[in-house]
Design an enzyme around this catalytic site. Structure first.
Site, PDB file in Angstrom:
ATOM      1  N   ASP A  87       0.867  -1.174   0.000  1.00  0.00           N
ATOM      2  CA  ASP A  87       0.000   0.000   0.000  1.00  0.00           C
ATOM      3  C   ASP A  87       0.907   1.228   0.000  1.00  0.00           C
ATOM      4  O   ASP A  87       1.692   1.413   0.939  1.00  0.00           O
ATOM      5  CB  ASP A  87      -0.817  -0.029   1.301  1.00  0.00           C
ATOM      6  N   GLU A 186     -14.002   0.328  -1.165  1.00  0.00           N
ATOM      7  CA  GLU A 186     -14.134   0.398   0.300  1.00  0.00           C
ATOM      8  C   GLU A 186     -15.370   1.180   0.716  1.00  0.00           C
ATOM      9  O   GLU A 186     -15.593   2.318   0.301  1.00  0.00           O
ATOM     10  CB  GLU A 186     -12.868   1.027   0.920  1.00  0.00           C
TER      11      GLU A 186
HETATM   12  O1  KIV Z   1      -4.608  -0.301   4.523  1.00  0.00           O
HETATM   13  C1  KIV Z   1      -5.474  -1.172   4.416  1.00  0.00           C
HETATM   14  O2  KIV Z   1      -5.597  -2.074   5.245  1.00  0.00           O
HETATM   15  C2  KIV Z   1      -6.367  -1.111   3.268  1.00  0.00           C
HETATM   16  C3  KIV Z   1      -7.514  -2.065   3.246  1.00  0.00           C
HETATM   17  C4  KIV Z   1      -8.576  -1.570   4.128  1.00  0.00           C
HETATM   18  C5  KIV Z   1      -8.003  -2.304   1.867  1.00  0.00           C
HETATM   19  O3  KIV Z   1      -6.191  -0.294   2.406  1.00  0.00           O
END
Ligand code: KIV
Length: 285
Positions: A87, A186
């Site tokens: 991410d 989301e």
């Molecule tokens: O950071 C995270 O855990 C996410 C999920 C909620 C998809 O982006």
């Protein structure tokens, strides 16, 4: 794609649409990632939710590249099969496209991940295109965008008006055209999640977007009942591990105080002859 086989690829994820639901969980450390990998979870997302559940920040916004790289290294060294997605943290891809490409490549080169995820729709098209052009697969993320949610409308359900729904559909189409291989939806009303899932050719992975998506993702701390600060309505707790942990910790404390631990089976002993010699030596001092 059974346990013990080769890594899950982007092509496999894309071809799972409408065939078999995709499973994705967050993971931030070696031990948990290893358990998820062995359990056959398709994708492990090193989410910036690490900022909250691992580092105790109030939101995901303060998480840095260096923190995310560390979590990603731990997770990727545990995974034999699951695809690892990093991410991208806030400010690592918003400032300019070149910086976004450099940071996406750092996740691949320095932490061994197979893809990156970024939050945003139409406004992220140039960034997605540039990262994909550099050879890094991108997962999109629309609906609730936790990195900036608090600056706008808070953690509200998304897509609840005609205008908002139309914007989400346009965002999904723009991301697909830009080259994402999947899109996280989301906290979106299920009706709109279904329209998006039926509209785009890449898989949608829902979190709080109903059972209409091509896959589901949860924060592993929610699934295991490990994070009690926030209990989202959309998360199912499959275990109550924080209660189990508290019970175990209390048992440990009681055992230490009552001298039941360490027991004989946890103890090392000196060779009898050496011990006798030692005692003899000490008695002459
Ligand atoms: O950071 C995270 O855990 C996410 C999920 C909620 C998809 O982006």
């Amino acid at each position: 794609m059974e346990n013990g086989k080769a890594k899950v690829t982007v092509d496999e994820i894309v071809s799972m649409k409408k065939k078999r639901k995709i499973t994705m969980l967050t993971a931030y450390d070696f031990t948990t990632a290893n358990i998820c990998d062995k359990a056959g979870i398709d994708i492990l997302l090193v989410g910036d939710s690490a900022g909250m559940v691992m580092l105790g920040y109030e939101t995901t916004t303060p998480v840095t590249m260096e923190e995310m790289l560390l979590f990603c290294r731990a997770v990727s060294s545990a995974s034999k099969r699951s695809m690892i997605v990093a991410d991208m943290p806030f400010m690592s891809y918003q400032v300019d496209v070149t910086e976004a490409v450099r940071n996406a490549c750092r996740f691949v080169k320095e932490a061994g991940v197979e893809a990156v995820k970024i939050e945003g729709g139409e406004e992220m098209v140039d960034t997605v295109k540039a990262i994909v052009r550099a050879g890094v697969p991108v997962m999109g993320h629309i609906g609730l965008k936790p990195q900036t949610a608090m600056l706008w409308q808070g953690y509200k359900v998304q897509g609840n008006s005609k205008e908002a729904a139309l914007q989400l559909i346009e965002d999904a189409k723009a991301l697909e055209k830009a080259g994402v291989y999947s899109i996280v939806l989301e906290k979106i009303v299920a009706e709109v999640a279904k329209i998006i899932t039926d509209t785009v050719s890449v898989p949608t992975i829902g979190i709080g977007a109903g059972n209409v998506c091509d896959g589901q993702v949860l924060v592993i701390h929610d699934l295991l009942g490990l994070y009690d600060q926030i209990k989202p309505k959309f998360a199912k707790r499959y275990a109550e591990l924080s209660e189990e942990m508290s019970k175990a910790l209390k048992l440990f404390k009681d055992d230490v105080i009552s001298e039941k631990f360490p027991a004989e089976e946890n103890t090392f002993h000196m060779d009898k002859g050496e011990f006798d010699a030692l005692m003899k030596e000490l008695s002459h001092r």
